[in-house]
Write a protein that holds these residues in place. Sequence first.
Motif, PDB file in Angstrom:
ATOM      1  N   ALA A 153       0.875  -1.176   0.000  1.00 24.55           N
ATOM      2  CA  ALA A 153       0.000   0.000   0.000  1.00 24.55           C
ATOM      3  C   ALA A 153       0.908   1.220   0.000  1.00 24.55           C
ATOM      4  CB  ALA A 153      -0.903   0.015   1.241  1.00 24.55           C
ATOM      5  N   PRO A 154       0.419   2.348  -0.473  1.00 24.45           N
ATOM      6  CA  PRO A 154       1.266   3.540  -0.459  1.00 24.45           C
ATOM      7  C   PRO A 154       1.617   3.967   0.962  1.00 24.45           C
ATOM      8  CG  PRO A 154      -0.887   3.999  -1.464  1.00 24.45           C
ATOM      9  CD  PRO A 154      -0.898   2.582  -1.020  1.00 24.45           C
ATOM     10  N   GLY A 155       2.805   4.502   1.119  1.00 19.18           N
ATOM     11  CA  GLY A 155       3.217   5.060   2.402  1.00 19.18           C
ATOM     12  C   GLY A 155       2.761   6.504   2.535  1.00 19.18           C
ATOM     13  N   ARG A 156       3.099   7.100   3.654  1.00 21.85           N
ATOM     14  CA  ARG A 156       2.683   8.479   3.927  1.00 21.85           C
ATOM     15  C   ARG A 156       3.244   9.465   2.905  1.00 21.85           C
ATOM     16  NH1 ARG A 156       5.304  12.207   5.955  1.00 21.85           N
ATOM     17  NH2 ARG A 156       6.895  10.862   6.851  1.00 21.85           N
ATOM     18  N   ILE A 157       4.522   9.314   2.535  1.00 20.57           N
ATOM     19  CA  ILE A 157       5.125  10.227   1.557  1.00 20.57           C
ATOM     20  C   ILE A 157       4.413  10.108   0.212  1.00 20.57           C
ATOM     21  CG2 ILE A 157       7.224  10.716   0.239  1.00 20.57           C
ATOM     22  CD1 ILE A 157       8.811   9.884   2.770  1.00 20.57           C
ATOM     23  N   VAL A 158       4.149   8.895  -0.209  1.00 27.79           N
ATOM     24  CA  VAL A 158       3.435   8.681  -1.469  1.00 27.79           C
ATOM     25  C   VAL A 158       2.041   9.293  -1.389  1.00 27.79           C
ATOM     26  CG1 VAL A 158       2.435   6.917  -2.976  1.00 27.79           C
ATOM     27  CG2 VAL A 158       4.783   6.672  -2.132  1.00 27.79           C
ATOM     28  N   HIS A 159       1.358   9.094  -0.274  1.00 26.28           N
ATOM     29  CA  HIS A 159       0.036   9.692  -0.083  1.00 26.28           C
ATOM     30  C   HIS A 159       0.115  11.213  -0.234  1.00 26.28           C
ATOM     31  CE1 HIS A 159      -3.988  10.298   1.702  1.00 26.28           C
ATOM     32  NE2 HIS A 159      -3.423  11.372   2.226  1.00 26.28           N
ATOM     33  N   ASN A 160       1.096  11.817   0.404  1.00 27.21           N
ATOM     34  CA  ASN A 160       1.213  13.276   0.397  1.00 27.21           C
ATOM     35  C   ASN A 160       1.640  13.848  -0.952  1.00 27.21           C
ATOM     36  OD1 ASN A 160       0.391  13.492   3.069  1.00 27.21           O
ATOM     37  ND2 ASN A 160       2.471  13.427   3.856  1.00 27.21           N
ATOM     38  N   THR A 161       2.430  13.092  -1.730  1.00 24.47           N
ATOM     39  CA  THR A 161       2.917  13.592  -3.018  1.00 24.47           C
ATOM     40  C   THR A 161       2.076  13.093  -4.190  1.00 24.47           C
ATOM     41  OG1 THR A 161       4.473  11.752  -3.278  1.00 24.47           O
ATOM     42  CG2 THR A 161       5.292  13.765  -2.182  1.00 24.47           C
ATOM     43  N   ASN A 162       1.217  12.102  -3.927  1.00 19.25           N
ATOM     44  CA  ASN A 162       0.359  11.518  -4.966  1.00 19.25           C
ATOM     45  C   ASN A 162       1.181  10.897  -6.100  1.00 19.25           C
ATOM     46  OD1 ASN A 162      -2.316  10.905  -5.669  1.00 19.25           O
ATOM     47  ND2 ASN A 162      -2.355  12.543  -7.175  1.00 19.25           N
ATOM     48  N   LYS A 163       2.359  10.382  -5.758  1.00 18.45           N
ATOM     49  CA  LYS A 163       3.247   9.770  -6.746  1.00 18.45           C
ATOM     50  C   LYS A 163       3.739   8.434  -6.196  1.00 18.45           C
ATOM     51  CE  LYS A 163       7.266  10.762  -9.616  1.00 18.45           C
ATOM     52  NZ  LYS A 163       8.338  11.728  -9.886  1.00 18.45           N
ATOM     53  N   ALA A 164       3.341   7.355  -6.848  1.00 20.29           N
ATOM     54  CA  ALA A 164       3.690   6.008  -6.396  1.00 20.29           C
ATOM     55  C   ALA A 164       5.196   5.815  -6.280  1.00 20.29           C
ATOM     56  CB  ALA A 164       3.109   4.977  -7.365  1.00 20.29           C
ATOM     57  N   TRP A 165       5.603   5.097  -5.249  1.00 15.50           N
ATOM     58  CA  TRP A 165       7.004   4.719  -5.032  1.00 15.50           C
ATOM     59  C   TRP A 165       7.924   5.950  -4.975  1.00 15.50           C
ATOM     60  CZ3 TRP A 165       8.025   0.040  -3.267  1.00 15.50           C
ATOM     61  CH2 TRP A 165       7.121  -0.986  -3.551  1.00 15.50           C
ATOM     62  N   PHE A 224       5.520  -0.035 -16.729  1.00 17.66           N
ATOM     63  CA  PHE A 224       5.129  -0.534 -15.413  1.00 17.66           C
ATOM     64  C   PHE A 224       3.736  -0.054 -15.013  1.00 17.66           C
ATOM     65  CE2 PHE A 224       9.772  -0.367 -15.249  1.00 17.66           C
ATOM     66  CZ  PHE A 224      10.076  -1.635 -14.777  1.00 17.66           C
ATOM     67  N   ALA A 225       2.894  -0.993 -14.640  1.00 18.11           N
ATOM     68  CA  ALA A 225       1.635  -0.679 -13.970  1.00 18.11           C
ATOM     69  C   ALA A 225       1.896  -0.812 -12.474  1.00 18.11           C
ATOM     70  CB  ALA A 225       0.533  -1.631 -14.393  1.00 18.11           C
ATOM     71  N   ILE A 226       1.252   0.021 -11.690  1.00 19.22           N
ATOM     72  CA  ILE A 226       1.416  -0.009 -10.243  1.00 19.22           C
ATOM     73  C   ILE A 226       0.062  -0.355  -9.637  1.00 19.22           C
ATOM     74  CG2 ILE A 226       1.975   1.375  -8.215  1.00 19.22           C
ATOM     75  CD1 ILE A 226       3.952   2.898 -10.167  1.00 19.22           C
ATOM     76  N   LEU A 227      -0.016  -1.545  -9.060  1.00 18.66           N
ATOM     77  CA  LEU A 227      -1.273  -2.101  -8.567  1.00 18.66           C
ATOM     78  C   LEU A 227      -1.084  -2.568  -7.123  1.00 18.66           C
ATOM     79  CD1 LEU A 227      -4.189  -3.015  -9.318  1.00 18.66           C
ATOM     80  CD2 LEU A 227      -3.172  -5.186 -10.042  1.00 18.66           C
ATOM     81  N   PRO A 228      -1.286  -1.686  -6.150  1.00 15.99           N
ATOM     82  CA  PRO A 228      -1.105  -2.096  -4.753  1.00 15.99           C
ATOM     83  C   PRO A 228      -2.242  -2.991  -4.251  1.00 15.99           C
ATOM     84  CG  PRO A 228      -1.498   0.286  -4.922  1.00 15.99           C
ATOM     85  CD  PRO A 228      -1.599  -0.278  -6.291  1.00 15.99           C
ATOM     86  N   MET A 229      -1.963  -3.719  -3.202  1.00  9.94           N
ATOM     87  CA  MET A 229      -2.999  -4.532  -2.558  1.00  9.94           C
ATOM     88  C   MET A 229      -4.029  -3.626  -1.889  1.00  9.94           C
ATOM     89  SD  MET A 229      -2.280  -7.574  -3.329  1.00  9.94           S
ATOM     90  CE  MET A 229      -3.506  -8.371  -2.307  1.00  9.94           C
ATOM     91  N   GLY A 230      -3.570  -2.521  -1.336  1.00  9.03           N
ATOM     92  CA  GLY A 230      -4.428  -1.476  -0.781  1.00  9.03           C
ATOM     93  C   GLY A 230      -4.039  -0.178  -1.465  1.00  9.03           C
ATOM     94  N   PHE A 231      -5.001   0.557  -1.980  1.00  4.16           N
ATOM     95  CA  PHE A 231      -4.690   1.735  -2.790  1.00  4.16           C
ATOM     96  C   PHE A 231      -4.395   2.988  -1.968  1.00  4.16           C
ATOM     97  CE2 PHE A 231      -7.318  -0.859  -5.685  1.00  4.16           C
ATOM     98  CZ  PHE A 231      -6.377  -1.061  -6.672  1.00  4.16           C
TER      99      PHE A 231
END
Length: 188
Positions: A40-52, A77-84
């Motif tokens: 699932a995305p981490g906090r930084i990814v959540h805040n920047t809206n950019k995967a990984w 690359f497709a990015i498909l987390p278990m939790g979005f």
Amino acid sequence: MQELLCRIRDCRVCEDHLPLGPNPIIEANKKSKIVLISQAPGRIVHNTNKAWNDQSGKKLREWLDVDEKTFYNPDNFAILPMGFCYPGKAKSGDLPPRKECAPMWHSAVWRELENVELKILIGSYACNYYLGDNRNLTEKVKNYRDYFPEFWPLPHPSPVNRFWRTKNPWFEEEIIPEFQQKIREILL
């Protein structure tokens, strides 16, 4: 595909359970060659809206041996987390991904993908969901050929897992070079 991605990004099913609110992170297009199925995305990814877009992503790109331009090209690359969405903080690392996302959305995403050559399972949540055998993550990673040609299991590249990498030097010494060769073959 774009309509589906918009529906996923608008999802609010878990809204009451997310400490920072919903912000579903997913990237894909019909031509994606490699699908990164992760936690699932981490906090930084959540805040920047950019995967990984964090230290885990930096390590993952190192393992893949690709630059950011190649990595963020959805034809590659497709990015498909278990939790979005970012699930919140745990004692060590983040909470597990929300259980609603994968059953609700993954099959619809798979129906839209037309060009997938490899599914990379990153971490135990993705490996357990898609492989479902009784092996632990280390055994799955070590025996990755058993899941070929469809899947390639990896540990999560999080800094929290540095101890796993230290205990298992064979991973970066033996498996990563083969992994990088496979990625180069697909991206050519």
